[in-house]
Design an enzyme around this catalytic site. Structure first.
Site, PDB file in Angstrom:
ATOM      1  N   ASP A  89      -6.677  -2.642  -7.451  1.00  0.00           N
ATOM      2  CA  ASP A  89      -7.230  -3.258  -6.249  1.00  0.00           C
ATOM      3  C   ASP A  89      -7.505  -4.726  -6.529  1.00  0.00           C
ATOM      4  O   ASP A  89      -7.713  -5.117  -7.684  1.00  0.00           O
ATOM      5  CB  ASP A  89      -8.527  -2.564  -5.820  1.00  0.00           C
ATOM      6  CG  ASP A  89      -8.845  -2.874  -4.367  1.00  0.00           C
ATOM      7  OD1 ASP A  89      -8.306  -2.196  -3.486  1.00  0.00           O
ATOM      8  OD2 ASP A  89      -9.599  -3.834  -4.117  1.00  0.00           O
ATOM      9  N   ARG A 146      -7.174  11.815  -5.141  1.00  0.00           N
ATOM     10  CA  ARG A 146      -8.451  11.211  -4.762  1.00  0.00           C
ATOM     11  C   ARG A 146      -9.545  12.244  -4.508  1.00  0.00           C
ATOM     12  O   ARG A 146     -10.732  11.936  -4.603  1.00  0.00           O
ATOM     13  CB  ARG A 146      -8.259  10.306  -3.544  1.00  0.00           C
ATOM     14  CG  ARG A 146      -7.584   8.994  -3.870  1.00  0.00           C
ATOM     15  CD  ARG A 146      -8.541   7.987  -4.497  1.00  0.00           C
ATOM     16  NE  ARG A 146      -9.447   7.444  -3.468  1.00  0.00           N
ATOM     17  CZ  ARG A 146     -10.718   7.758  -3.335  1.00  0.00           C
ATOM     18  NH1 ARG A 146     -11.276   8.613  -4.157  1.00  0.00           N
ATOM     19  NH2 ARG A 146     -11.448   7.214  -2.385  1.00  0.00           N
ATOM     20  N   ARG A 149       0.815  -1.225   0.000  1.00  0.00           N
ATOM     21  CA  ARG A 149       0.000   0.000   0.000  1.00  0.00           C
ATOM     22  C   ARG A 149       0.846   1.273   0.000  1.00  0.00           C
ATOM     23  O   ARG A 149       0.442   2.283   0.578  1.00  0.00           O
ATOM     24  CB  ARG A 149      -0.952   0.042   1.212  1.00  0.00           C
ATOM     25  CG  ARG A 149      -2.036  -1.009   1.197  1.00  0.00           C
ATOM     26  CD  ARG A 149      -3.184  -0.572   0.304  1.00  0.00           C
ATOM     27  NE  ARG A 149      -4.229  -1.580   0.266  1.00  0.00           N
ATOM     28  CZ  ARG A 149      -5.330  -1.547   1.004  1.00  0.00           C
ATOM     29  NH1 ARG A 149      -5.554  -0.550   1.812  1.00  0.00           N
ATOM     30  NH2 ARG A 149      -6.215  -2.502   0.902  1.00  0.00           N
ATOM     31  N   ARG A 172      -3.311   6.514   1.126  1.00  0.00           N
ATOM     32  CA  ARG A 172      -3.815   7.748   1.732  1.00  0.00           C
ATOM     33  C   ARG A 172      -2.884   8.436   2.716  1.00  0.00           C
ATOM     34  O   ARG A 172      -3.133   9.567   3.103  1.00  0.00           O
ATOM     35  CB  ARG A 172      -5.158   7.464   2.414  1.00  0.00           C
ATOM     36  CG  ARG A 172      -6.286   7.373   1.415  1.00  0.00           C
ATOM     37  CD  ARG A 172      -7.492   6.759   2.046  1.00  0.00           C
ATOM     38  NE  ARG A 172      -7.167   5.423   2.524  1.00  0.00           N
ATOM     39  CZ  ARG A 172      -7.976   4.649   3.236  1.00  0.00           C
ATOM     40  NH1 ARG A 172      -9.146   5.104   3.601  1.00  0.00           N
ATOM     41  NH2 ARG A 172      -7.609   3.445   3.597  1.00  0.00           N
ATOM     42  N   TYR A 174     -14.987 -11.723   0.046  1.00  0.00           N
ATOM     43  CA  TYR A 174     -15.630 -10.436  -0.297  1.00  0.00           C
ATOM     44  C   TYR A 174     -16.890 -10.660  -1.133  1.00  0.00           C
ATOM     45  O   TYR A 174     -17.903  -9.978  -0.939  1.00  0.00           O
ATOM     46  CB  TYR A 174     -14.667  -9.537  -1.077  1.00  0.00           C
ATOM     47  CG  TYR A 174     -13.708  -8.783  -0.178  1.00  0.00           C
ATOM     48  CD1 TYR A 174     -14.151  -7.713   0.593  1.00  0.00           C
ATOM     49  CD2 TYR A 174     -12.370  -9.144  -0.078  1.00  0.00           C
ATOM     50  CE1 TYR A 174     -13.282  -7.034   1.436  1.00  0.00           C
ATOM     51  CE2 TYR A 174     -11.500  -8.471   0.761  1.00  0.00           C
ATOM     52  CZ  TYR A 174     -11.958  -7.418   1.509  1.00  0.00           C
ATOM     53  OH  TYR A 174     -11.106  -6.747   2.347  1.00  0.00           O
TER      54      TYR A 174
END
Ligand SMILES: Cc1c2[nH]c(c1CCC(=O)O)Cc1[nH]c(c(CCC(=O)O)c1C)Cc1[nH]c(c(CCC(=O)O)c1C)Cc1[nH]c(c(C)c1CCC(=O)O)C2
Length: 363
Positions: free
Chosen positions: A83, A45, A32, A36, A159
């Site tokens: 992703d 973003r 990652r 963020r 998921y």
């Protein structure tokens, strides 16, 4: 697209480490690393939706390059911005990111499998990832290798069945234990798409391929062997045979089966991967004892140590380097965190982590 069309590679540390060879210092990258915690990422973003960034090669390249630019000379690999959930999307499922993943129409029972696309043409559905990889590989200008990736079938299955993140895994476990045969079929169906997706990424220019099995640790050792392992082996053997059939060299394959440290001996013997990722819940010396010389290792600092300040980071990195290098110098170790970096980390604390890795892992 052939490798010869790309700029020559200037830093092959991670490729050597992945093959179990010596390196001047441990290659380091961070799961990652485009995310963020970076203000420049948040800025992108602010004006673009998450999946819009994934689907727009210019934007995907921009955020992939952000950490490489900020930490010039300190990162030894890049990972394409995308992703794991693009595979369920390619299989016909709707996925929203608000802010975590949400599937409005999850697979509630085996009857719902018929809602998935009967066959998936990754060259059509996931062409945008391949384009982003080719463009980013050029944009990197050979500075560091580019990693492609996908989610592991068990993690994607959870998921697709749960409809999002879960703490209990109630729905996915219901499937495994109530409908074991249908679950295995679905896992292998996901695995087939992952194979084509990774093969496409290698052809597009990815120089290593990582499979993220983030929820591997939710399964007992028996259930891991029963449900997760066959689909993970299906991916490694499928990628190897399909690339070989086309005369394309197979890039190093990395498997990060988070939390499944009990499975390290089995995966080293039978998994078919060159590198196994480990989290921070196992000592690197013990992990090496379990896998022998069969694979390289990747990991494993607790990402939350990055909240502990510079002293804690330095002490932990020094200890980690000592443990991975015990009796074998720098052979076969890719330094990373034991899971993804989290949004609240100070960018300078990450820089300090990278500097400490360079300092304490040098030969
Ligand atoms: C389980 C999983 C997912 N995605 C991924 C995993 C496996 C790794 C892991 O276990 O962390 C993998 C992933 N997701 C992302 C990358 C990009 C490459 C990188 O820099 O590592 C990679 C390799 C971008 C992302 N994927 C996501 C973000 C944050 C969303 C945003 O930009 O708003 C990023 C940078 C969103 C995402 N995507 C996913 C979740 C659970 C979330 C929300 C949780 C969170 O916010 O961290 C699913």
């Amino acid at each position: 697209m052939q490798g010869t069309d790309f700029p020559p590679l200037k830093n092959d540390l991670i490729l050597r480490a992945a093959r179990g060879l010596e390196t001047e210092h441990a290659p380091v990258w961070v799961m990652r690393q485009a995310g963020r915690y970076l203000p420049e990422f948040r800025e992108v973003r602010a004006s673009h939706e998450f999946f819009e960034v994934c689907r727009t090669p210019d934007l995907a390249m921009e955020v992939t390059l952000q950490p490489i630019r900020r930490y010039t000379g300190l990162l030894d690999a890049s990972i394409i911005f995308s992703d794991i959930l693009v595979v369920p999307q390619a299989m016909g499922m709707e996925v929203e990111m608000n802010p975590g993943p949400h599937f409005p129409d999850p697979l509630n029972t085996p009857g719902d499998i018929s809602k998935l696309s009967p066959s998936v043409d990754v060259n059509k559905e996931l062409k945008y990832v391949f384009d982003a990889i080719t463009q980013t590989r050029k944009g990197l200008n050979g500075d560091v290798p580019l990693i492609g990736f996908c989610g592991a079938p068990w993690t994607l299955f959870s998921y697709m069945v749960e409809g999002g993140g879960t703490k209990t895994f109630q729905k996915s476990k219901t499937w495994l234990f109530k409908y074991p045969e249908e679950s295995k079929k679905l896992l292998l169906r996901i695995s087939d798409v992952c194979v084509d997706f990774l093969v496409g990424q290698a052809k597009a220019g990815a120089q290593l391929l990582q499979v993220f099995d983030s929820w591997a640790g939710e399964l007992s050792p028996f259930d891991f062997s029963e449900f997760a392992l066959p689909s993970l082996q299906g991916i490694s053997s499928g990628v190897r045979s399909k690339l070989a059939a086309e005369g394309i060299p197979v890039p190093p394959l990395i498997l990060f089966a988070k939390g499944a440290n009990h499975a390290l001996p089995l995966l080293a013997e039978q998994g078919g991967y060159d590198v196994l990722g480990i989290d921070w819940c196992i000592d690197p010396v013990e992990a090496r004892r379990l896998v022998g010389d069969k694979v390289a290792l990747q990991g494993n600092m607790d990402p939350n140590v990055l909240y502990g300040g510079k002293d804690a980071i330095e002490r932990t990195v020094e200890r980690m380097c000592e443990a991975f290098r015990k009796d074998r110098g720098s052979k076969g170790w890719i330094c990373n965190l034991g899971h993804g970096i989290t949004p609240g980390v100070d960018t300078e604390d990450l820089r300090w982590f990278l500097e400490c890795v360079h300092k304490y892992s040098r030969n």
